[in-house]
Design a protein around this motif. Structure first.
Motif, PDB file in Angstrom:
ATOM      1  N   ALA A  34      -8.870   4.309  11.530  1.00 14.49           N
ATOM      2  CA  ALA A  34      -7.556   5.074  11.782  1.00 14.49           C
ATOM      3  C   ALA A  34      -6.925   4.913  10.258  1.00 14.49           C
ATOM      4  O   ALA A  34      -6.352   6.189   9.655  1.00 14.49           O
ATOM      5  N   MET A  35      -7.026   3.800   9.735  1.00  9.93           N
ATOM      6  CA  MET A  35      -6.373   3.765   8.405  1.00  9.93           C
ATOM      7  C   MET A  35      -7.211   4.524   7.150  1.00  9.93           C
ATOM      8  O   MET A  35      -6.554   5.303   6.637  1.00  9.93           O
ATOM      9  N   ARG A  36      -8.519   4.588   7.532  1.00  5.66           N
ATOM     10  CA  ARG A  36      -9.224   5.304   6.474  1.00  5.66           C
ATOM     11  C   ARG A  36      -9.195   6.812   6.827  1.00  5.66           C
ATOM     12  O   ARG A  36      -9.073   7.624   5.870  1.00  5.66           O
ATOM     13  N   ASP A  37      -9.087   7.191   7.926  1.00 10.01           N
ATOM     14  CA  ASP A  37      -8.866   8.556   8.401  1.00 10.01           C
ATOM     15  C   ASP A  37      -7.601   9.121   7.575  1.00 10.01           C
ATOM     16  O   ASP A  37      -7.347  10.138   7.200  1.00 10.01           O
ATOM     17  N   SER A  38      -6.657   8.172   7.911  1.00  8.99           N
ATOM     18  CA  SER A  38      -5.022   8.873   7.456  1.00  8.99           C
ATOM     19  C   SER A  38      -5.129   8.689   5.710  1.00  8.99           C
ATOM     20  O   SER A  38      -4.650   9.443   5.218  1.00  8.99           O
ATOM     21  N   LEU A  39      -5.876   7.702   5.202  1.00 14.67           N
ATOM     22  CA  LEU A  39      -5.792   7.746   3.641  1.00 14.67           C
ATOM     23  C   LEU A  39      -6.743   8.972   3.164  1.00 14.67           C
ATOM     24  O   LEU A  39      -6.186   9.701   2.115  1.00 14.67           O
ATOM     25  N   ILE A  40      -7.704   9.313   4.033  1.00 12.08           N
ATOM     26  CA  ILE A  40      -8.596  10.570   3.566  1.00 12.08           C
ATOM     27  C   ILE A  40      -7.706  11.799   3.444  1.00 12.08           C
ATOM     28  O   ILE A  40      -7.943  12.591   2.671  1.00 12.08           O
ATOM     29  N   GLN A  41      -6.887  11.693   4.584  1.00 15.08           N
ATOM     30  CA  GLN A  41      -5.959  13.059   4.807  1.00 15.08           C
ATOM     31  C   GLN A  41      -4.713  13.034   3.826  1.00 15.08           C
ATOM     32  O   GLN A  41      -4.070  13.883   3.393  1.00 15.08           O
ATOM     33  N   GLY A  42      -4.765  12.032   2.860  1.00 14.28           N
ATOM     34  CA  GLY A  42      -3.632  11.637   1.948  1.00 14.28           C
ATOM     35  C   GLY A  42      -2.410  11.211   2.442  1.00 14.28           C
ATOM     36  O   GLY A  42      -1.393  11.247   1.366  1.00 14.28           O
ATOM     37  N   ASN A  43      -2.421  10.765   3.616  1.00 14.10           N
ATOM     38  CA  ASN A  43      -1.099  10.129   3.966  1.00 14.10           C
ATOM     39  C   ASN A  43      -0.986   8.721   3.567  1.00 14.10           C
ATOM     40  O   ASN A  43      -1.809   7.901   3.038  1.00 14.10           O
ATOM     41  N   ARG A  44       0.352   8.152   3.497  1.00 12.89           N
ATOM     42  CA  ARG A  44       0.760   7.001   2.903  1.00 12.89           C
ATOM     43  C   ARG A  44       0.762   6.043   4.056  1.00 12.89           C
ATOM     44  O   ARG A  44       1.404   6.292   5.043  1.00 12.89           O
ATOM     45  N   ILE A  45       0.228   4.706   4.144  1.00 14.33           N
ATOM     46  CA  ILE A  45       0.316   3.716   5.281  1.00 14.33           C
ATOM     47  C   ILE A  45       1.243   2.644   4.581  1.00 14.33           C
ATOM     48  O   ILE A  45       1.014   1.967   3.664  1.00 14.33           O
ATOM     49  N   GLU A  46       2.074   2.673   5.382  1.00 19.32           N
ATOM     50  CA  GLU A  46       3.355   1.540   4.831  1.00 19.32           C
ATOM     51  C   GLU A  46       3.372   0.406   6.244  1.00 19.32           C
ATOM     52  O   GLU A  46       3.580   0.601   7.223  1.00 19.32           O
ATOM     53  N   ILE A  47       3.130  -1.029   5.740  1.00 21.35           N
ATOM     54  CA  ILE A  47       2.912  -2.034   6.672  1.00 21.35           C
ATOM     55  C   ILE A  47       3.877  -3.002   6.358  1.00 21.35           C
ATOM     56  O   ILE A  47       3.659  -3.580   5.171  1.00 21.35           O
ATOM     57  N   ARG A  48       5.137  -3.037   6.861  1.00 18.58           N
ATOM     58  CA  ARG A  48       6.330  -3.810   6.654  1.00 18.58           C
ATOM     59  C   ARG A  48       5.864  -5.221   6.627  1.00 18.58           C
ATOM     60  O   ARG A  48       5.136  -5.771   7.416  1.00 18.58           O
ATOM     61  N   GLY A  49       6.259  -5.809   5.381  1.00 24.41           N
ATOM     62  CA  GLY A  49       5.775  -7.374   5.370  1.00 24.41           C
ATOM     63  C   GLY A  49       4.640  -7.567   4.585  1.00 24.41           C
ATOM     64  O   GLY A  49       4.307  -8.646   4.324  1.00 24.41           O
ATOM     65  N   PHE A  50       3.592  -6.540   4.421  1.00 21.21           N
ATOM     66  CA  PHE A  50       2.483  -6.598   4.027  1.00 21.21           C
ATOM     67  C   PHE A  50       2.231  -5.791   2.598  1.00 21.21           C
ATOM     68  O   PHE A  50       2.172  -6.195   1.578  1.00 21.21           O
ATOM     69  N   GLY A  51       2.414  -4.502   2.951  1.00 21.05           N
ATOM     70  CA  GLY A  51       2.381  -3.616   1.664  1.00 21.05           C
ATOM     71  C   GLY A  51       2.264  -2.134   1.905  1.00 21.05           C
ATOM     72  O   GLY A  51       2.296  -1.916   3.303  1.00 21.05           O
ATOM     73  N   VAL A  52       1.851  -1.471   0.836  1.00 18.68           N
ATOM     74  CA  VAL A  52       1.743   0.036   1.147  1.00 18.68           C
ATOM     75  C   VAL A  52       0.390   0.620   0.418  1.00 18.68           C
ATOM     76  O   VAL A  52      -0.146   0.001  -0.515  1.00 18.68           O
ATOM     77  N   PHE A  53      -0.318   1.218   1.364  1.00 16.63           N
ATOM     78  CA  PHE A  53      -1.667   1.922   0.884  1.00 16.63           C
ATOM     79  C   PHE A  53      -1.297   3.182   0.533  1.00 16.63           C
ATOM     80  O   PHE A  53      -0.648   3.904   1.511  1.00 16.63           O
ATOM     81  N   GLN A  54      -1.709   3.664  -0.348  1.00 18.02           N
ATOM     82  CA  GLN A  54      -1.504   5.096  -0.484  1.00 18.02           C
ATOM     83  C   GLN A  54      -2.611   5.742  -1.657  1.00 18.02           C
ATOM     84  O   GLN A  54      -3.382   5.099  -2.146  1.00 18.02           O
ATOM     85  N   VAL A  55      -2.737   7.251  -1.669  1.00 16.11           N
ATOM     86  CA  VAL A  55      -3.956   7.765  -2.387  1.00 16.11           C
ATOM     87  C   VAL A  55      -3.027   8.357  -3.498  1.00 16.11           C
ATOM     88  O   VAL A  55      -2.044   9.050  -3.360  1.00 16.11           O
ATOM     89  N   ARG A  78      -9.912  12.855  -9.679  1.00 18.54           N
ATOM     90  CA  ARG A  78     -10.479  12.485  -8.447  1.00 18.54           C
ATOM     91  C   ARG A  78      -9.197  11.743  -7.746  1.00 18.54           C
ATOM     92  O   ARG A  78      -8.070  11.597  -8.356  1.00 18.54           O
ATOM     93  N   ARG A  79      -9.523  11.411  -6.568  1.00 15.89           N
ATOM     94  CA  ARG A  79      -8.425  10.655  -5.623  1.00 15.89           C
ATOM     95  C   ARG A  79      -8.865   9.177  -5.610  1.00 15.89           C
ATOM     96  O   ARG A  79     -10.012   9.023  -5.590  1.00 15.89           O
ATOM     97  N   LYS A  80      -8.044   8.326  -5.726  1.00 17.00           N
ATOM     98  CA  LYS A  80      -8.342   6.841  -5.511  1.00 17.00           C
ATOM     99  C   LYS A  80      -7.250   6.166  -4.657  1.00 17.00           C
ATOM    100  O   LYS A  80      -6.035   6.543  -4.505  1.00 17.00           O
ATOM    101  N   THR A  81      -7.473   5.094  -4.027  1.00 16.88           N
ATOM    102  CA  THR A  81      -6.641   4.198  -3.269  1.00 16.88           C
ATOM    103  C   THR A  81      -5.959   3.435  -3.960  1.00 16.88           C
ATOM    104  O   THR A  81      -6.473   2.565  -5.207  1.00 16.88           O
ATOM    105  N   HIS A  82      -4.709   3.011  -3.581  1.00 18.27           N
ATOM    106  CA  HIS A  82      -3.947   2.047  -4.526  1.00 18.27           C
ATOM    107  C   HIS A  82      -3.040   1.327  -3.304  1.00 18.27           C
ATOM    108  O   HIS A  82      -2.635   1.709  -2.368  1.00 18.27           O
ATOM    109  N   PHE A  83      -2.951   0.066  -3.578  1.00 23.63           N
ATOM    110  CA  PHE A  83      -2.094  -0.884  -2.918  1.00 23.63           C
ATOM    111  C   PHE A  83      -1.125  -1.681  -3.523  1.00 23.63           C
ATOM    112  O   PHE A  83      -1.567  -2.210  -4.503  1.00 23.63           O
ATOM    113  N   LYS A  84      -0.024  -1.609  -3.184  1.00 24.13           N
ATOM    114  CA  LYS A  84       1.138  -2.161  -3.626  1.00 24.13           C
ATOM    115  C   LYS A  84       1.638  -3.406  -2.528  1.00 24.13           C
ATOM    116  O   LYS A  84       2.112  -2.787  -1.647  1.00 24.13           O
ATOM    117  N   PRO A  85       1.461  -4.730  -2.802  1.00 23.65           N
ATOM    118  CA  PRO A  85       1.980  -5.491  -1.895  1.00 23.65           C
ATOM    119  C   PRO A  85       3.326  -5.635  -1.621  1.00 23.65           C
ATOM    120  O   PRO A  85       4.125  -5.272  -2.446  1.00 23.65           O
TER     121      PRO A  85
END
Length: 161
Positions: A34-55, A78-85
């Motif tokens: 689900a996280m991979r599919d969401s990132l492929i679509q260009g969505n931002r994943i925010e997990i409180r207390g953990f961090g943010v995954f974005q493209v 190109r697009r790349k993934t980025h994680f911000k703790p």
């Protein structure tokens, strides 16, 4: 420092929730899908207390150079993934490092008065205790990789042989 695999994560989930290992493995796998599919679509994943995954989009590099041949090549955008703790993760990581420093882990080149060993360092490239360069070493600008792009991995040169 060890590596935790997806199987290890599933085992930890199984132990903490009391569910069967197969079910925990399916849950962990479906979470990552689900996280991979969401990132492929260009969505931002925010997990409180953990961090943010974005493209993030990278810029094209019209004048990149092949390090082996010296040939100038074009590297497209190109697009790349980025994680911000997140704040809680950052604080936990900093706290762990601070506690390790307080426990007296000896620092290279420290003297007996500092709690380190009295013998000079025998590490290659480190100054001896009697040398005029003894003390904290300055880091050169080449010691830091301030480039966010990881697409230039093949031009890293290593002196280890």
């Amino acid at each position: 420092m060890s590596t935790i695999t997806k199987k290890d994560l599933a085992l930890l989930v199984s132990q903490s929730t009391g569910c069967k290992k197969n079910l925990a493995a399916k849950m962990v796998d479906s979470l990552f899908v689900a996280m991979r599919d969401s990132l492929i679509q260009g969505n931002r994943i925010e997990i409180r207390g953990f961090g943010v995954f974005q493209v993030k989009d990278t810029r094209p590099k019209p004048a990149a150079r092949n390090p082996r041949t010296g040939e100038i090549i074009y590297v497209p955008a190109r697009r790349k993934t980025h994680f911000k703790p997140g704040r809680l993760l950052k604080e936990a990581l900093h706290q762990a490092r601070d506690e390790a420093a307080k426990q007296g882990s000896p620092v290279q080149g420290s003297s007996a008065a500092d709690g380190g060993s009295a013998t000079p360092s025998t590490q290659p490239g480190s100054p001896s205790a009697g040398s005029p360069q003894a003390g904290p070493q300055q880091a050169s600008p080449d010691d830091y990789d301030d480039d966010d792009d990881d697409d230039d991995d093949d031009d890293d040169v290593s002196d280890d042989k």
